[in-house]
Design an enzyme around this catalytic site. Structure first.
Site, mmCIF file in Angstrom:
data_model
loop_
_atom_site.group_PDB
_atom_site.id
_atom_site.type_symbol
_atom_site.label_atom_id
_atom_site.label_comp_id
_atom_site.label_asym_id
_atom_site.label_seq_id
_atom_site.Cartn_x
_atom_site.Cartn_y
_atom_site.Cartn_z
ATOM 1 N N GLU A 1 -7.694 0.739 6.075
ATOM 2 C CA GLU A 1 -7.064 2.119 6.970
ATOM 3 C C GLU A 1 -7.305 1.909 7.908
ATOM 4 O O GLU A 1 -7.227 3.278 9.043
ATOM 5 C CB GLU A 1 -7.832 3.883 5.930
ATOM 6 C CG GLU A 1 -7.516 4.068 5.067
ATOM 7 C CD GLU A 1 -5.597 4.352 4.585
ATOM 8 O OE1 GLU A 1 -4.886 4.199 5.521
ATOM 9 O OE2 GLU A 1 -5.536 4.716 3.406
ATOM 10 N N CYS B 1 17.750 4.735 4.664
ATOM 11 C CA CYS B 1 17.151 5.980 4.020
ATOM 12 C C CYS B 1 16.396 6.896 5.537
ATOM 13 O O CYS B 1 16.290 8.116 5.318
ATOM 14 C CB CYS B 1 16.837 6.462 2.762
ATOM 15 S SG CYS B 1 17.677 5.307 1.782
ATOM 16 N N VAL C 1 -1.882 12.349 9.643
ATOM 17 C CA VAL C 1 -1.680 13.937 8.471
ATOM 18 C C VAL C 1 -2.093 13.273 6.996
ATOM 19 O O VAL C 1 -0.741 12.522 6.654
ATOM 20 C CB VAL C 1 -0.322 15.328 8.215
ATOM 21 C CG1 VAL C 1 -0.117 15.804 7.685
ATOM 22 C CG2 VAL C 1 -0.251 15.947 10.092
#
Length: 196
Positions: A93, A184, A170
């Site tokens: 991360e 998309c 978030v």
């Protein structure tokens, strides 16, 4: 000033970056590489930011629930401080770390460590995320992994946010994000009238 490598017989380490959208297998690939290094009896440590506590507080866990113990750190300088004589350093991360991460991993590589970094290359707006772009620039090896778009079956390169939150960070899983291909992703933003 010349810095001596920590490991005899090796002049320099290197930096590997694994990047892509959510659900593309970044953490899975990171864990796979670290386990191979452990199998080769190399000294391995993995770090993750305190920000990421979705699956576990003290382990790095992939979406398919493979896990490896980790050290949770507040900032990138903690990685430098805690690395010591570690031969293989994993960082998960990475997009959540501060910009000093680039300097930290370069110092570790000069000392002779192999650094394997996983992180999102783009945020939900489709913009470069945190220190990842700079890490891509200094890495010896870059692997871009892809998810599959659930709407059309093409390669997914974007993390589409399903919720209405506007903050860049978030935390969430399938309840808040899905991988999407470029088309998309754009269609979703138009249909949902999302304006950034």
């Amino acid at each position: 000033m010349f810095l001596e490598p920590h490991f005899k017989g090796q002049r320099s380490g290197w930096i590997e970056v694994i990047c892509g959208s959510m659900f593309s297998g970044k953490t899975e690939e990171l864990i796979r590489r670290l386990r191979r290094a452990k199998f080769a009896n190399q000294k391995v440590e993995i770090f993750k930011p305190k920000t990421d506590n979705r699956y576990s507080v003290d382990s790095v866990v992939s979406h398919d629930e493979n896990a490896i113990d980790s050290v949770v750190v507040e900032n990138s300088m903690d990685i430098l401080r805690l690395s010591g004589d570690i031969r293989v350093i994993g960082i998960d991360e990475a997009q959540f770390f501060d910009d000093k991460l680039v300097e930290v991993v370069q110092k570790l590589a000069i000392r002779g460590a192999r650094i394997i970094i996983a992180g999102l290359d783009m945020d939900f707006r489709g913009k470069p995320f945190g220190p990842i772009p700079d890490l891509l620039a200094v890495a010896e090896y870059v692997t871009k992994v892809h998810a599959i778009c659930p709407h059309c079956g093409n390669l997914a390169t974007h993390s589409y946010r399903l919720s209405a939150e506007k903050e860049t960070v978030v935390l969430g899983e399938k309840d808040k994000y899905e991988p999407r291909c470029r088309i998309c992703y754009e269609m979703g933003n138009i249909l949902d009238l999302k304006i950034y």
